[in-house]
Design a protein around this motif. Structure first.
Motif, PDB file in Angstrom:
ATOM      1  N   THR A 242       0.830  -1.211   0.000  1.00  0.00           N
ATOM      2  CA  THR A 242       0.000   0.000   0.000  1.00  0.00           C
ATOM      3  C   THR A 242       0.859   1.253   0.000  1.00  0.00           C
ATOM      4  O   THR A 242       0.641   2.184  -0.787  1.00  0.00           O
ATOM      5  N   VAL A 243       1.861   1.299   0.888  1.00  0.00           N
ATOM      6  CA  VAL A 243       2.726   2.480   0.992  1.00  0.00           C
ATOM      7  C   VAL A 243       3.545   2.659  -0.281  1.00  0.00           C
ATOM      8  O   VAL A 243       3.686   3.776  -0.802  1.00  0.00           O
ATOM      9  N   ALA A 244       4.086   1.567  -0.811  1.00  0.00           N
ATOM     10  CA  ALA A 244       4.867   1.652  -2.048  1.00  0.00           C
ATOM     11  C   ALA A 244       4.000   2.149  -3.196  1.00  0.00           C
ATOM     12  O   ALA A 244       4.444   2.960  -4.023  1.00  0.00           O
ATOM     13  N   GLY A 245       2.758   1.689  -3.261  1.00  0.00           N
ATOM     14  CA  GLY A 245       1.839   2.164  -4.289  1.00  0.00           C
ATOM     15  C   GLY A 245       1.529   3.647  -4.134  1.00  0.00           C
ATOM     16  O   GLY A 245       1.465   4.387  -5.131  1.00  0.00           O
ATOM     17  N   ASN A 246       1.338   4.108  -2.893  1.00  0.00           N
ATOM     18  CA  ASN A 246       1.114   5.536  -2.647  1.00  0.00           C
ATOM     19  C   ASN A 246       2.300   6.360  -3.141  1.00  0.00           C
ATOM     20  O   ASN A 246       2.140   7.400  -3.797  1.00  0.00           O
ATOM     21  N   LEU A 247       3.509   5.910  -2.807  1.00  0.00           N
ATOM     22  CA  LEU A 247       4.714   6.640  -3.215  1.00  0.00           C
ATOM     23  C   LEU A 247       4.875   6.628  -4.734  1.00  0.00           C
ATOM     24  O   LEU A 247       5.343   7.604  -5.325  1.00  0.00           O
ATOM     25  N   ALA A 248       4.476   5.523  -5.369  1.00  0.00           N
ATOM     26  CA  ALA A 248       4.554   5.454  -6.830  1.00  0.00           C
ATOM     27  C   ALA A 248       3.616   6.476  -7.466  1.00  0.00           C
ATOM     28  O   ALA A 248       3.963   7.118  -8.462  1.00  0.00           O
ATOM     29  N   LEU A 249       2.441   6.669  -6.904  1.00  0.00           N
ATOM     30  CA  LEU A 249       1.517   7.665  -7.436  1.00  0.00           C
ATOM     31  C   LEU A 249       2.047   9.080  -7.233  1.00  0.00           C
ATOM     32  O   LEU A 249       1.799   9.976  -8.048  1.00  0.00           O
ATOM     33  N   ILE A 250       2.781   9.297  -6.160  1.00  0.00           N
ATOM     34  CA  ILE A 250       3.336  10.625  -5.887  1.00  0.00           C
ATOM     35  C   ILE A 250       4.473  10.947  -6.853  1.00  0.00           C
ATOM     36  O   ILE A 250       4.559  12.058  -7.387  1.00  0.00           O
ATOM     37  N   HIS A 251       5.358   9.976  -7.093  1.00  0.00           N
ATOM     38  CA  HIS A 251       6.576  10.248  -7.861  1.00  0.00           C
ATOM     39  C   HIS A 251       6.521   9.770  -9.317  1.00  0.00           C
ATOM     40  O   HIS A 251       7.381  10.154 -10.118  1.00  0.00           O
ATOM     41  N   LEU A 252       5.556   8.895  -9.668  1.00  0.00           N
ATOM     42  CA  LEU A 252       5.427   8.342 -11.020  1.00  0.00           C
ATOM     43  C   LEU A 252       6.751   7.772 -11.543  1.00  0.00           C
ATOM     44  O   LEU A 252       7.270   8.186 -12.582  1.00  0.00           O
ATOM     45  N   PRO A 253       7.297   6.765 -10.840  1.00  0.00           N
ATOM     46  CA  PRO A 253       8.590   6.189 -11.237  1.00  0.00           C
ATOM     47  C   PRO A 253       8.437   5.171 -12.366  1.00  0.00           C
ATOM     48  O   PRO A 253       8.519   3.953 -12.153  1.00  0.00           O
ATOM     49  N   LEU A 254       8.259   5.667 -13.584  1.00  0.00           N
ATOM     50  CA  LEU A 254       8.098   4.774 -14.727  1.00  0.00           C
ATOM     51  C   LEU A 254       9.392   4.029 -15.043  1.00  0.00           C
ATOM     52  O   LEU A 254       9.394   3.062 -15.801  1.00  0.00           O
ATOM     53  N   GLY A 255      10.503   4.479 -14.441  1.00  0.00           N
ATOM     54  CA  GLY A 255      11.761   3.756 -14.575  1.00  0.00           C
ATOM     55  C   GLY A 255      11.887   2.599 -13.607  1.00  0.00           C
ATOM     56  O   GLY A 255      12.813   1.791 -13.713  1.00  0.00           O
ATOM     57  N   GLY A 256      10.964   2.512 -12.656  1.00  0.00           N
ATOM     58  CA  GLY A 256      10.964   1.384 -11.726  1.00  0.00           C
ATOM     59  C   GLY A 256      11.018   1.786 -10.275  1.00  0.00           C
ATOM     60  O   GLY A 256      11.537   2.846  -9.912  1.00  0.00           O
ATOM     61  N   VAL A 257      10.468   0.923  -9.434  1.00  0.00           N
ATOM     62  CA  VAL A 257      10.542   1.035  -7.979  1.00  0.00           C
ATOM     63  C   VAL A 257      11.534  -0.016  -7.499  1.00  0.00           C
ATOM     64  O   VAL A 257      11.481  -1.177  -7.926  1.00  0.00           O
ATOM     65  N   TYR A 258      12.449   0.382  -6.611  1.00  0.00           N
ATOM     66  CA  TYR A 258      13.490  -0.523  -6.124  1.00  0.00           C
ATOM     67  C   TYR A 258      13.396  -0.647  -4.609  1.00  0.00           C
ATOM     68  O   TYR A 258      13.507   0.347  -3.891  1.00  0.00           O
ATOM     69  N   LEU A 259      13.169  -1.876  -4.124  1.00  0.00           N
ATOM     70  CA  LEU A 259      13.112  -2.147  -2.689  1.00  0.00           C
ATOM     71  C   LEU A 259      14.512  -2.497  -2.208  1.00  0.00           C
ATOM     72  O   LEU A 259      15.158  -3.399  -2.752  1.00  0.00           O
ATOM     73  N   VAL A 260      14.981  -1.794  -1.184  1.00  0.00           N
ATOM     74  CA  VAL A 260      16.333  -2.006  -0.668  1.00  0.00           C
ATOM     75  C   VAL A 260      16.260  -2.153   0.853  1.00  0.00           C
ATOM     76  O   VAL A 260      15.248  -1.854   1.483  1.00  0.00           O
ATOM     77  N   GLY A 261      17.370  -2.618   1.444  1.00  0.00           N
ATOM     78  CA  GLY A 261      17.452  -2.727   2.897  1.00  0.00           C
ATOM     79  C   GLY A 261      17.300  -4.155   3.382  1.00  0.00           C
ATOM     80  O   GLY A 261      16.737  -5.019   2.695  1.00  0.00           O
ATOM     81  N   GLY A 262      17.800  -4.394   4.588  1.00  0.00           N
ATOM     82  CA  GLY A 262      17.820  -5.740   5.140  1.00  0.00           C
ATOM     83  C   GLY A 262      16.450  -6.358   5.325  1.00  0.00           C
ATOM     84  O   GLY A 262      16.256  -7.556   5.074  1.00  0.00           O
ATOM     85  N   VAL A 263      15.473  -5.575   5.771  1.00  0.00           N
ATOM     86  CA  VAL A 263      14.126  -6.120   5.970  1.00  0.00           C
ATOM     87  C   VAL A 263      13.467  -6.396   4.617  1.00  0.00           C
ATOM     88  O   VAL A 263      12.773  -7.404   4.449  1.00  0.00           O
ATOM     89  N   SER A 264      13.696  -5.530   3.634  1.00  0.00           N
ATOM     90  CA  SER A 264      13.175  -5.808   2.282  1.00  0.00           C
ATOM     91  C   SER A 264      13.702  -7.145   1.773  1.00  0.00           C
ATOM     92  O   SER A 264      12.953  -7.958   1.208  1.00  0.00           O
TER      93      SER A 264
END
Length: 317
Positions: A242-264
């Motif tokens: 849900t949060v990642a989708g919200n952020l995608a709508l805010i920034h429109l990352p047509l180049g891709g969303v990248y999940l990083v970090g140990g918990v990811s």
């Protein structure tokens, strides 16, 4: 002319990783990890590294920190540390220095990592030159857009982990109330982080009339054997979507969303079967539009070091 020698560091809430790099290339044999609890601040960590590693002083130094950066000064969010460029130069012997937010460093690493350091979560082609978005889940939570401009890569700092936690259901409202008792404010990071997963498990236990609790690593280890651990991870992943989708709508990352970090990375094997993509796309009449964003899991634990080196290289060009 050989590439310049850089010192790069990734300062998390628990550990600090330090390495040397020739240009954009981090030298794997130079990577060392230090426990933050054993040091009073970052400068002593970097001085220890210079003593441990030896060799010539670096031309430049760049550190990525888990916290806000402004005017060359960084304050860590989950640790009572600070650093500025003057002290960074003094403790490393570098001629110049830069300080990045940790998600900024991850943004600068995109395109400079090995292909096998990335796994598709939502497998779609990205648009070359379009905005990308990095989302970090570890000791804390943050996100940052990545823009390619005529003057170089721009990764503006953000503090997305301290925005309000989204609420979709009555159960999530109860979860928000549960996690807000400590600070009086239910932030994204209060659920989407290592300690956040622990909070979700405690909330589920409380709802069942139990006081059982486990550390995040223990919860992940119990996913296959403990229904409550599975429910906690499933709830975590749905909110992450849900949060990642919200952020995608805010920034429109047509180049891709990248999940990083140990918990990811720990959540990686469970993202598909526990509903990440469904939660990511669950935006009502914009559900179809959400199919424009590829999502990738970055499995390289040292990507922030690469990002620091890439930033210094671009700045020196």
């Amino acid at each position: 002319m050989s590439d310049p020698l850089f010192l790069v560091a990734d300062v998390g809430g628990t550990n600090t990783r330090v390495a040397m790099a020739h240009g954009r290339t981090v030298l794997p044999e130079t990577i060392r990890k230090y426990r933050n609890a054993e040091f009073a601040n970052l400068a002593p960590v970097l001085r220890r590294y210079r003593e441990d590693q030896g060799g010539p002083a670096p031309v430049g130094a760049c550190v990525a920190v888990a916290g806000p950066v402004a005017d060359g000064v960084a304050e860590l969010t989950n640790l009572d540390w600070s650093i500025d460029t003057t002290r960074l130069i003094q403790c490393t012997g570098a001629q110049g220095a830069a300080i990045l937010n940790d998600l900024q460093a991850q943004g600068h690493a995109l395109g400079h990592m090995a292909p096998d350091a990335q796994e598709a979560v939502i497998d779609l082609p990205g648009h070359d030159g379009a905005v990308r978005l990095v989302i970090g889940v570890g000791t804390g939570f943050n996100a940052a857009p990545v823009h390619v401009t005529p003057t170089g890569r721009l990764v503006p700092p953000c503090e997305a982990g301290h925005a309000n936690l989204p609420i979709r259901t009555e159960a999530e409202l109860r979860l928000c109330t549960f996690v807000s008792t400590a600070h009086g404010f239910p932030a994204v990071e209060d659920v989407l982080s290592g300690r956040g997963l622990e909070q979700v498990y405690r909330w589920l236990a409380t709802e069942a009339g139990s006081d059982e609790e486990y550390l995040a690593a223990e919860i992940m280890a119990r996913v296959e054997s403990d229904p409550r651990a599975e429910a906690a991870v499933r709830q975590f992943i749905r909110i992450l979507g849900t949060v990642a989708g919200n952020l995608a709508l805010i920034h429109l990352p047509l180049g891709g969303v990248y999940l990083v970090g140990g918990v990811s990375r720990a959540m990686g094997p469970h993202l598909a079967r526990m509903g990440f993509a469904e939660a990511f796309r669950d935006k009502g009449r914009f559900a179809g539009f959400m199919g424009n964003f590829p999502v990738t899991l970055v499995t390289d634990d040292f990507a922030a070091l690469t990002g620091c080196a890439a930033h210094l290289t671009e700045r020196a060009a």
